[in-house]
Structures are given as C-alpha cells and as structure tokens.
Design a protein around this motif. Structure first.
Motif, PDB file in Angstrom:
ATOM      1  N   THR A  87       0.905  -1.308   0.016  1.00 19.75           N
ATOM      2  CA  THR A  87       0.282   0.010   0.122  1.00 19.75           C
ATOM      3  C   THR A  87       1.141   1.296  -0.182  1.00 19.75           C
ATOM      4  N   ASN A  88       0.792   1.951  -1.201  1.00 16.45           N
ATOM      5  CA  ASN A  88       1.513   3.328  -1.272  1.00 16.45           C
ATOM      6  C   ASN A  88       3.018   2.937  -1.059  1.00 16.45           C
ATOM      7  N   ASN A  89       3.365   2.119  -1.753  1.00 18.00           N
ATOM      8  CA  ASN A  89       4.855   1.509  -1.734  1.00 18.00           C
ATOM      9  C   ASN A  89       5.404   1.145  -0.392  1.00 18.00           C
ATOM     10  N   SER A  90       4.686   0.965   0.431  1.00 18.42           N
ATOM     11  CA  SER A  90       5.081   0.370   1.823  1.00 18.42           C
ATOM     12  C   SER A  90       4.333  -0.892   1.835  1.00 18.42           C
ATOM     13  N   ILE A  91       5.110  -1.773   2.829  1.00 17.52           N
ATOM     14  CA  ILE A  91       4.431  -3.086   3.195  1.00 17.52           C
ATOM     15  C   ILE A  91       3.746  -2.970   4.614  1.00 17.52           C
ATOM     16  N   LYS A  92       2.408  -3.328   4.580  1.00 16.59           N
ATOM     17  CA  LYS A  92       1.473  -3.392   5.884  1.00 16.59           C
ATOM     18  C   LYS A  92       0.761  -4.405   5.757  1.00 16.59           C
ATOM     19  N   PRO A  93       1.123  -5.254   7.139  1.00 21.57           N
ATOM     20  CA  PRO A  93       0.609  -6.492   7.321  1.00 21.57           C
ATOM     21  C   PRO A  93      -1.112  -6.121   7.682  1.00 21.57           C
ATOM     22  N   VAL A  94      -1.856  -6.673   7.090  1.00 19.92           N
ATOM     23  CA  VAL A  94      -3.525  -6.610   7.210  1.00 19.92           C
ATOM     24  C   VAL A  94      -4.232  -7.950   7.618  1.00 19.92           C
ATOM     25  N   LYS A  95      -4.746  -7.839   8.902  1.00 20.44           N
ATOM     26  CA  LYS A  95      -5.377  -9.088   9.155  1.00 20.44           C
ATOM     27  C   LYS A  95      -7.067  -9.068   8.631  1.00 20.44           C
ATOM     28  N   VAL A  96      -7.486 -10.038   7.675  1.00 20.70           N
ATOM     29  CA  VAL A  96      -8.854  -9.911   7.547  1.00 20.70           C
ATOM     30  C   VAL A  96      -9.376 -11.061   7.793  1.00 20.70           C
ATOM     31  N   THR A  97     -10.689 -11.353   7.419  1.00 22.47           N
ATOM     32  CA  THR A  97     -11.579 -12.688   7.483  1.00 22.47           C
ATOM     33  C   THR A  97     -11.856 -13.122   6.219  1.00 22.47           C
ATOM     34  N   ILE A  98     -11.620 -14.378   5.739  1.00 25.88           N
ATOM     35  CA  ILE A  98     -11.924 -14.791   4.419  1.00 25.88           C
ATOM     36  C   ILE A  98     -12.623 -15.996   4.601  1.00 25.88           C
ATOM     37  N   ALA A  99     -13.386 -16.495   3.414  1.00 26.45           N
ATOM     38  CA  ALA A  99     -13.951 -17.603   3.440  1.00 26.45           C
ATOM     39  C   ALA A  99     -14.450 -18.021   2.079  1.00 26.45           C
ATOM     40  N   VAL A 100     -15.070 -18.992   1.729  1.00 24.45           N
ATOM     41  CA  VAL A 100     -15.420 -19.711   0.365  1.00 24.45           C
ATOM     42  C   VAL A 100     -16.613 -18.465   0.063  1.00 24.45           C
ATOM     43  N   GLY A 101     -16.354 -18.000  -1.191  1.00 21.03           N
ATOM     44  CA  GLY A 101     -17.251 -16.891  -1.461  1.00 21.03           C
ATOM     45  C   GLY A 101     -16.732 -15.498  -1.596  1.00 21.03           C
ATOM     46  N   THR A 102     -15.485 -15.186  -0.777  1.00 17.36           N
ATOM     47  CA  THR A 102     -15.007 -14.062  -0.756  1.00 17.36           C
ATOM     48  C   THR A 102     -14.245 -13.526  -2.033  1.00 17.36           C
ATOM     49  N   ASP A 103     -14.339 -12.368  -2.406  1.00 22.28           N
ATOM     50  CA  ASP A 103     -13.651 -11.895  -3.794  1.00 22.28           C
ATOM     51  C   ASP A 103     -12.247 -11.286  -3.512  1.00 22.28           C
ATOM     52  N   LEU A 104     -11.167 -11.866  -3.731  1.00 20.72           N
ATOM     53  CA  LEU A 104      -9.897 -11.683  -3.258  1.00 20.72           C
ATOM     54  C   LEU A 104      -9.472 -10.336  -4.258  1.00 20.72           C
ATOM     55  N   GLY A 105     -10.320 -10.101  -5.259  1.00 19.36           N
ATOM     56  CA  GLY A 105      -9.834  -8.789  -6.126  1.00 19.36           C
ATOM     57  C   GLY A 105     -10.421  -7.691  -5.227  1.00 19.36           C
ATOM     58  N   LYS A 106     -11.409  -7.755  -4.574  1.00 19.88           N
ATOM     59  CA  LYS A 106     -11.829  -6.480  -3.811  1.00 19.88           C
ATOM     60  C   LYS A 106     -10.981  -6.592  -2.404  1.00 19.88           C
ATOM     61  N   LEU A 107     -10.628  -7.739  -1.828  1.00 22.67           N
ATOM     62  CA  LEU A 107      -9.781  -7.965  -0.658  1.00 22.67           C
ATOM     63  C   LEU A 107      -8.680  -7.161  -0.881  1.00 22.67           C
ATOM     64  N   LEU A 108      -7.940  -7.262  -1.907  1.00 21.60           N
ATOM     65  CA  LEU A 108      -6.523  -6.906  -2.280  1.00 21.60           C
ATOM     66  C   LEU A 108      -6.716  -5.354  -2.944  1.00 21.60           C
ATOM     67  N   LYS A 109      -7.782  -4.939  -3.092  1.00 17.25           N
ATOM     68  CA  LYS A 109      -7.978  -3.683  -3.791  1.00 17.25           C
ATOM     69  C   LYS A 109      -7.547  -3.456  -5.031  1.00 17.25           C
ATOM     70  N   ILE A 110      -7.720  -4.897  -5.823  1.00 15.30           N
ATOM     71  CA  ILE A 110      -7.323  -4.763  -7.285  1.00 15.30           C
ATOM     72  C   ILE A 110      -8.270  -4.027  -8.043  1.00 15.30           C
ATOM     73  N   PRO A 111      -7.973  -3.097  -9.073  1.00 13.12           N
ATOM     74  CA  PRO A 111      -8.747  -2.520  -9.832  1.00 13.12           C
ATOM     75  C   PRO A 111      -9.495  -3.764 -10.871  1.00 13.12           C
ATOM     76  N   MET A 112     -10.885  -3.511 -10.821  1.00 10.85           N
ATOM     77  CA  MET A 112     -11.826  -4.449 -11.326  1.00 10.85           C
ATOM     78  C   MET A 112     -11.409  -4.684 -12.840  1.00 10.85           C
ATOM     79  N   ASN A 113     -11.110  -3.657 -13.695  1.00  9.35           N
ATOM     80  CA  ASN A 113     -10.728  -3.933 -15.208  1.00  9.35           C
ATOM     81  C   ASN A 113      -9.350  -4.003 -15.683  1.00  9.35           C
ATOM     82  N   PHE A 114      -8.865  -5.049 -16.194  1.00 11.10           N
ATOM     83  CA  PHE A 114      -7.557  -5.204 -16.646  1.00 11.10           C
ATOM     84  C   PHE A 114      -7.464  -5.307 -18.140  1.00 11.10           C
ATOM     85  N   PHE A 115      -8.312  -4.568 -18.837  1.00  8.90           N
ATOM     86  CA  PHE A 115      -8.514  -4.632 -20.175  1.00  8.90           C
ATOM     87  C   PHE A 115      -8.903  -3.322 -21.204  1.00  8.90           C
ATOM     88  N   ASP A 116      -8.278  -3.252 -22.064  1.00 10.10           N
ATOM     89  CA  ASP A 116      -9.068  -2.151 -22.969  1.00 10.10           C
ATOM     90  C   ASP A 116     -10.450  -2.780 -23.559  1.00 10.10           C
TER      91      ASP A 116
END
Length: 666
Positions: free
Chosen positions: A530-559
C-alpha cells in the motif's frame, strides 16, 4: 471464282442467322425485364430448341418458372444451368435448392445449401439454415395438427387469397366469367383475376361462388387479397396500378401492384383511393389489419427491402391518413420472399416465406407479436398446411380454429387452389419445470429459496420462490430450448443449474441441492503493498470471498473490446500471485463481466476470452492451473440499471466491466 460464289451466300446466311438470334434474345430479355415471364419463357425456349446454350438464357428460364411458381420446370433449367457452369452466383444456388425440395430431394437440396452458405455467409437465409440443420425434424414435430380439405370453390384457373366478410368467403379468382373479351395478366399469361364471394352456411357447406357484387370496382385489372374492417364498411385490397380506368406503367412499361381503399356506401363500394405510400416504381400488395385496426400490414419490394419482397407495417391515423411504412426487419424478413401477411385475433403474424427452412417453395410461418411489438420465435406451421410447392394466404378464426389457405400443390384443380382446414392441436408447445430444493448434506427441504429462470441469451424469463415444502414451479416455459436456473438463499452458496427441454408439451423435473456456506476462517494475515510500503493487514476470508476486492485490485484489466491484459495492470495482478503463493491451498474462480453495449452474444464471447486470459496469465506466473477456474458471464449480471437501451454514463458502464476472483476452496 466458283468457291467465292458459294461461300458468299453461306457467310451472308450465317450473318443473318446470327443477327436474327441476337434479335430474338433481345426480345426475350425485354419480356423478362418487364416481368412478362410467361412470354419470356416461350421466347427463351424457342432459342433453346434451336440449340442456343447461353448461360444467361438458362438463368432466366429457371427464374421465370420460379417466379410463376412452376418449380418442376424451374428445376429442369437450373440443372441445365449448373451443368454448363457450376460456379453460379449465390442466389441461383438457393433457388436451385428450393426447386430440389419441390421434388422431395432434401439431401441434394441441403448439399446445395451448404455451398450457398459458403458463397454468402452473412445472408440471413444462411444463418437460419446453419442454425436449423435439423429443420425437417422441427417441421415434423409441428406437423399433423390440421385436417384439410378442398374448399369446394376452385376452378381450373387460379383461385387464392381468401378473407371472411359477413359469413361469406371472399376470394380471388382468374376463372372464366363468360366475357367475350378476355384480358390476360402478362406475368403468367393467365386471365385477369377479380373478387368472388361464396356463402359459408351454418351446416358447414359452401354455396355457389358468385362475383363479389358489392363492388363499384374496375374489373379490367387484377384485383385481389381484400381485407375488411370488423364493421364491414372499409376494404383494403390489391390492384394493378391504374388511373381513371387506364393501366399506368413506369418508364420501362411495367405495371406494378398497389394498395387501394374503398368505403361501403349504400351497399356499394365507393370512394376508391390508392394509399399514399404506393409508387409507380415498386409493388405494394396483400394487406392485413392488426387486431385493433390501427395498423396495416402488407408486402412490398420498396427501397429498403431486405429481399425480393418484405413485410411492412404502417400506422392508420385517426384522421384517416397513414404514417410512414416500417420494415418488420430481420426478425421476420430475409433475402428471399416474405409475403401474404395475416394477423389473427390472438395477435399472431402468419406469413408466407421461401427464405426460411421449409419443405419447398413458399411455406407458411407464424410468430407471436409481443406486448413490446417485437416478434417471438418464428415457426413453420408444418404439414399438411405446408407442402413441397407454394403455400400461402393463410387465415384462421381464433375461436373455432377453422380457416383457409392457398396452394399450388399437386392434384389440385388449377394453378392455385383454396383449401379449408380445422386446427386440432395448437402449435404452442410449453413445458412445466418443477422440482424440490434440498440441503445437499442433510437432504432437508429448503423453503423461501429465490430462483431465476433465464434462457441461453441470458435474458431473465421469470422469478420464483420455493414453498414451505421446498417445491418450486416454472409454468408455460417454451419447449425445445435450454434454460438456466440460478438460486439464492441466505447461508447457502449461489448455484446455477441447466436443463434442456424436449420438443413436446409436458413437464420436466429438476431437483436442486444447495451447499451451505462454510464457516469463515478468521484473522488470516495477508501482506499487501500500500503506497509503496508493506503493511500487514488481518482479514476474514471464506469460500465466496472476492480476493480482488480484498486486495483492492482494479476491476478492469482490459482495454474496451479487447481480451489482452494491459501492461499497466500487471503490478496490480502481481498482488494476486503473491496472495496465492502465500496460501497454496486456496482455489479461485475467475469471473469476467462486460457492460451491455454490443450484442449479448459478442459480450459472452469477450468475457469468456477475458476470464481465460486472466487464468493463463496467472498460470504463466507459476500458479497451478488446478487451483483456477475461469468463466465469462457477458452482460447477464449487471450491477446497475445499464441494460440494453438504457442511457448511462461511461462511469456507470465501467462498473459493469469487472473481474472477480471468488474463493471456491480453502
């Protein structure tokens, strides 16, 4: 010197013979170009008898017979044509196939249609053929629903195009009226047609055909296919183009068909006037009225027509005027002939076409007009209404299921004949899908489960919920199609199941077992940048979790419109690689979604490619392919209102263009 004296007359004779042949061809061409097909046939056949084997002559002979509905003779000349040169334009292949069907040679016809599809891949007729390769089986499943019989009104000439008025059948006939002077129609060289009427008696018998006396109409021109308003006071009908009792021609001396309107005044049809969208340059014919009588349907080859003739509609205005004609579009029309429309009281459009998969010549088809004024699936009504020849001008009484149609099938009285029928089984084929929802582990029935049924195009058909006993029902579902059912219930995983229905009315059972959501695994440390620094974050995950949202990855990788991952998205996707490497037991389902722009079919293809492209990229970075699944959903799961036809901003559309990384196993 003697040799010169002998050769000169021979050469002179050859010159005159060649010149005479050229003149004969020009004369035949003139008749063909002016639609005088019967005369053109005679002229061309004389040339053939003299040994002339020009390719163009056989093309035009085949076409001339085809256009007057004599497919057996057309077949003869198309076969000659293809023996001279197999490499013909696509439309000759199609007509040749239609003529082969008229002889019952469907195997050869389909072989020719395969060649046609290679020549004209974008032709609507090709699309329909490739989509319905088993068309004969489909027609067979629709067949046997009618009892037909001769209408009892036919002559040795052409009789066709009937309608009902005051318990009378009004129809078109070219029969001999006993006149001393007989006029012929150049298209076929047969007698001019006019309107006749016959009583339809309560006991089912038919009276004697008589001239339609309630008319103040010209009888020296072809007039046909009338339709009447429910009060019987207004008639629309087809007639040759004429002004003040004289035939009117265009600059090429061709007389086209026009639509006319007449009003019943003191028991006579008066105030005959042509409709404003007629023209001297094209034909407008065969009117039909909508149920509310506010729309007039007709056939025409006016500019904008997709094929040889299309079906159009035009609004009838309250002031007696008319709107602008509208082509019914590719849902109904093809590059072939669509003609003789009829609207039933149940708002069904019946029409004749030779552009759709059929038995040969013109077949009769039907499509339900929806509340949105679009058209439902077009279906061939089957045998015995349809035959290997031309079948057309279908009308039906929606209450008693009786009606009439016209055909030039074999063993008739004349060129075209009118037949009567009774429909004993409806074409509407519907299934009922039902089942019980249970817990996959305990087999306990589950109530209040939300279900959505949708078709292969991803369009929502209907919603339902399971009852107290876990049972659900979807009624009135169309036969012969594949459907999907999605489920939703709190504490249970979403599920999608499919079912393909038989092509027969009945019911289908589809039990559905749902899997409970696993209990979440808590407090898993995830290291993200996050912002060029490493920051440990504790989260709760389960079957059905969207890892994309968890890791705050942009939804669209395509033109837009592409399926190749953008270079700018690589650093973000690397987070997913790091996460999956850190937790090697996690399995992920990659889901790609598009917005609603472009067609649903192309969006489905694009989303499939994008999901697979994302999976391939992760595999290339060392993630085991067994841990990844990929699926595209196209535009079937929009997150906002931006469906087809809804005006939205680019930002709103972008919300629908997204990728998801759903945990399916931990």
């Amino acid at each position: 010197m003697k040799l010169k004296k002998i050769l000169f007359p021979i050469l002179l004779l050859c010159f005159f013979m060649a010149d005479a042949q050229t003149a004969s061809i020009k004369n035949a061409d003139k008749k063909y170009d002016s639609y005088a097909y019967a005369d053109a046939i005679k002229a061309y056949e004389k040339l053939v008898e003299k040994g002339v084997r020009e390719e163009r002559i056989f093309q035009r002979l085949g076409n001339s017979y085809y256009f007057i509905g004599e497919l057996k003779d057309a077949l003869k000349y198309y076969q000659e044509l293809f023996s001279i040169n197999e490499n013909q334009e696509a439309d000759y292949l199609y007509k040749y196939a239609q003529c082969l069907k008229s002889e019952g040679n469907y195997t050869k016809a389909d072989e020719i249609l395969e060649k046609f599809s290679q020549k004209a891949p974008s032709d609507k007729r090709v699309v329909l053929f490739l989509k319905n390769r088993n068309y004969l089986e489909d027609i067979k499943s629709n067949s046997g629903r009618f009892d037909i019989a001769d209408a009892g009104i036919n002559s040795k000439d052409s009789d066709y195009g009937s309608t009902i008025l005051d318990n009378k059948l009004v129809f078109t006939s070219a029969r001999d009226t006993g006149s001393i002077i007989k006029k012929n129609f150049k298209w076929t060289n047969k007698a001019i047609s006019t309107l006749y009427a016959v009583d339809l008696n309560p006991d089912g018998s038919i009276g004697k055909p008589m001239l339609f006396h309630k008319q103040n109409l010209q009888v020296n021109f072809n007039q046909s296919t009338p339709v009447f308003t429910k009060d019987g006071k207004t008639m629309y009908f087809t007639r040759n183009n004429s002004v003040d009792g004289k035939r009117k021609q265009n600059e090429n001396k061709v007389t086209f068909l026009k639509l006319y309107k007449a009003v019943l005044i003191n028991n006579e049809w008066k105030e005959v006037q042509e409709l404003p969208f007629n023209s001297d340059e094209y034909s407008v014919a065969h009117p039909a009225l909508s149920v509310d009588e506010k729309t007039l349907y007709f056939a025409s080859d006016m500019p904008g027509t997709l094929g040889l003739s299309d079906i159009y509609k035009v609004s009838i205005l309250s002031n007696g005027g008319f709107g602008a004609p509208e082509n019914l579009g590719p849902e109904i029309n093809t590059e072939g002939r669509e003609t003789f429309p009829f609207i039933s009281d149940e708002n069904e459009l019946y029409f004749a076409s030779d552009g759709r998969p059929g038995l040969g010549g013109l077949d009769i088809f039907v499509s339900k007009i929806t509340k949105e004024c679009t058209f439902d699936e077009v279906q061939n009504v089957g045998e015995p209404i349809n035959s290997k020849q031309d079948d057309f001008a279908f009308i039906i009484n929606s209450k008693n299921r009786n009606g009439f149609f016209s055909s030039n099938r074999v063993n008739g009285h004349g060129l075209d004949d009118v037949y009567r029928f009774t429909e004993n089984r409806r074409l509407i084929c519907e299934q009922q899908i039902s089942g019980t929802i249970t817990d996959q582990e305990t087999n306990e029935t589950l109530s209040n489960v939300a279900l959505i049924l949708f078709d292969e195009a991803g369009k929502t058909a209907v919603e339902a919920k399971s009852d107290a006993n876990g049972n659900y029902v979807f009624s009135n579902v169309k036969c012969g199609k594949k459907y999907y059912i999605k489920t939703a219930k709190e504490d249970y995983l979403f599920k999608e199941v499919s079912i393909t229905l038989k092509k027969a009315t009945g019911s289908a059972s589809l039990p559905i077992a749902l899997e409970k959501k696993p209990k979440p695994i808590t407090a898993i440390p995830v290291v993200i940048k996050t912002n060029n620094s490493i920051k440990p974050v504790k989260v709760t995950i389960a079957v059905g979790t969207d890892l994309g949202k968890l890791l705050k990855i942009p939804m669209n990788f395509f033109d837009l419109g592409k399926a190749t991952i953008k270079k700018s998205s690589v650093p973000q996707l690397q987070k997913m690689v790091d996460m999956l490497n850190q937790y090697p037991t996690i399995k992920v389902d990659i889901r790609s979604h598009t917005d609603s722009r472009s067609s649903s079919e192309s969006n489905q293809i694009l989303s499939d490619k994008r999901a697979q492209s994302t999976k391939d990229w992760l595999v290339s970075k060392g993630i085991n392919a067994d841990r990844l699944t990929a699926k595209g959903f196209g535009e079937t799961q929009l997150v906002n209102k931006c469906a087809d036809g809804v005006k939205c901003t680019e930002q709103q559309h972008q919300q629908n263009r997204r990728s998801e990384f759903i945990i399916v196993s931990l």
